[in-house]
Design a protein around this motif. Structure first.
Motif, short mmCIF file in Angstrom:
data_model
loop_
_atom_site.label_atom_id
_atom_site.label_comp_id
_atom_site.label_asym_id
_atom_site.label_seq_id
_atom_site.Cartn_x
_atom_site.Cartn_y
_atom_site.Cartn_z
N ALA A 1 -10.17 -28.42 24.78
CA ALA A 1 -11.57 -28.29 25.15
C ALA A 1 -12.26 -27.07 24.53
O ALA A 1 -13.48 -26.95 24.61
N ALA A 2 -11.49 -26.18 23.91
CA ALA A 2 -12.08 -24.99 23.28
C ALA A 2 -11.85 -24.96 21.77
O ALA A 2 -12.23 -24.00 21.10
N VAL B 1 -10.52 -17.42 19.79
CA VAL B 1 -10.58 -18.00 21.13
C VAL B 1 -9.17 -18.00 21.71
O VAL B 1 -8.23 -18.49 21.07
N PHE B 2 -9.02 -17.42 22.88
CA PHE B 2 -7.77 -17.50 23.62
C PHE B 2 -7.98 -18.53 24.72
O PHE B 2 -8.80 -18.33 25.63
N ARG C 1 -10.84 -20.64 32.42
CA ARG C 1 -10.58 -19.31 31.90
C ARG C 1 -10.35 -19.34 30.39
O ARG C 1 -9.50 -20.07 29.89
N LEU C 2 -11.14 -18.54 29.66
CA LEU C 2 -10.92 -18.36 28.24
C LEU C 2 -11.46 -17.00 27.83
O LEU C 2 -12.26 -16.40 28.54
N ALA D 1 -5.95 -9.12 28.62
CA ALA D 1 -6.42 -7.98 27.83
C ALA D 1 -5.35 -7.50 26.87
O ALA D 1 -5.65 -7.17 25.71
N GLU D 2 -4.11 -7.46 27.32
CA GLU D 2 -3.01 -7.02 26.46
C GLU D 2 -2.90 -7.92 25.22
O GLU D 2 -2.75 -7.44 24.10
N GLU D 3 -2.99 -9.23 25.43
CA GLU D 3 -2.94 -10.18 24.32
C GLU D 3 -4.13 -9.99 23.38
O GLU D 3 -3.98 -10.00 22.15
N THR D 4 -5.30 -9.77 23.94
CA THR D 4 -6.50 -9.58 23.14
C THR D 4 -6.41 -8.29 22.33
O THR D 4 -6.72 -8.27 21.13
#
Length: 189
Positions: free
Chosen positions: A20-21, A164-165, A151-152, A175-178
């Motif tokens: 969907a994203a 896009v996560f 949530r994304l 946040a850590e992943e970003t």
């Protein structure tokens, strides 16, 4: 039994990538004014530089029950831990020249309470009218008669969505992943 919004149950269902994203990377941010918790409005199409926009279904509030079955909806639980993760990594994001906003369909008044209670150093944006869903096709789900965003996390650079996560799980590591992705981006230069 009291709900602890800051912790996650060990048995949360993992959301699946439903595609969907998939269409979002490369899209321009829309020219839409969104109310912020400081009383200003933010227009994503007018933001210079790089920003993270983490989108979440809803934060819980002490003394108010979560919707029935909230923990069983894949990806629903964890908005407070996700917000706190961006709070805790805020200095790193600033060092990477990256601003931060959170966004949900909750009212600005509701979000102001969460921002103050969680000591968030950034603004939360309200999209009660699901404007971004209409323009960007953001994924949603329904619970208790309300339509909420799935949530994304979007990384926006010069008004374009560059990363896009989705799905985001576990939310407390968002946040850590970003930040990890942004570090690699800077290293690739």
């Amino acid at each position: 039994m009291a709900t602890t919004f800051g912790s996650l149950p060990a048995d949360l269902p993992v959301p699946e990538d439903d595609g969907a994203a998939d269409h979002l990377t490369g899209m321009s941010t829309p020219d839409i004014d969104l109310p912020a918790t400081d009383g200003s409005t933010v227009n994503l199409a007018r933001l210079p530089g790089r920003h993270v926009l983490y989108i979440y279904p809803m934060t819980g509030r002490p003394g108010r029950a979560l919707p029935d079955g909230w923990n069983e909806i894949p990806g629903a639980r964890g908005c407070t831990p996700q917000s706190c993760s961006f709070r805790d990594h805020y200095t790193e994001l600033q060092a990477l020249n990256t601003g931060v906003f959170g966004l949900s369909t909750q009212s600005t008044d509701y979000q102001q309470e969460a921002r103050e209670r969680l000591h968030l150093p950034f603004q939360l944006l309200s999209d009660e009218g699901l404007k971004l869903k209409s323009v960007l096709g953001l994924p949603t789900f329904e619970v208790d008669g309300a339509e909420l965003y799935k949530r994304l996390t979007l990384v926006i650079d010069e008004r374009k969505i560059v990363k896009v996560f989705y799905p985001v799980f576990p939310p407390d590591r968002s946040a850590e992943e970003t930040v990890g992705w942004l570090h690699e981006l800077v290293l690739r230069g």
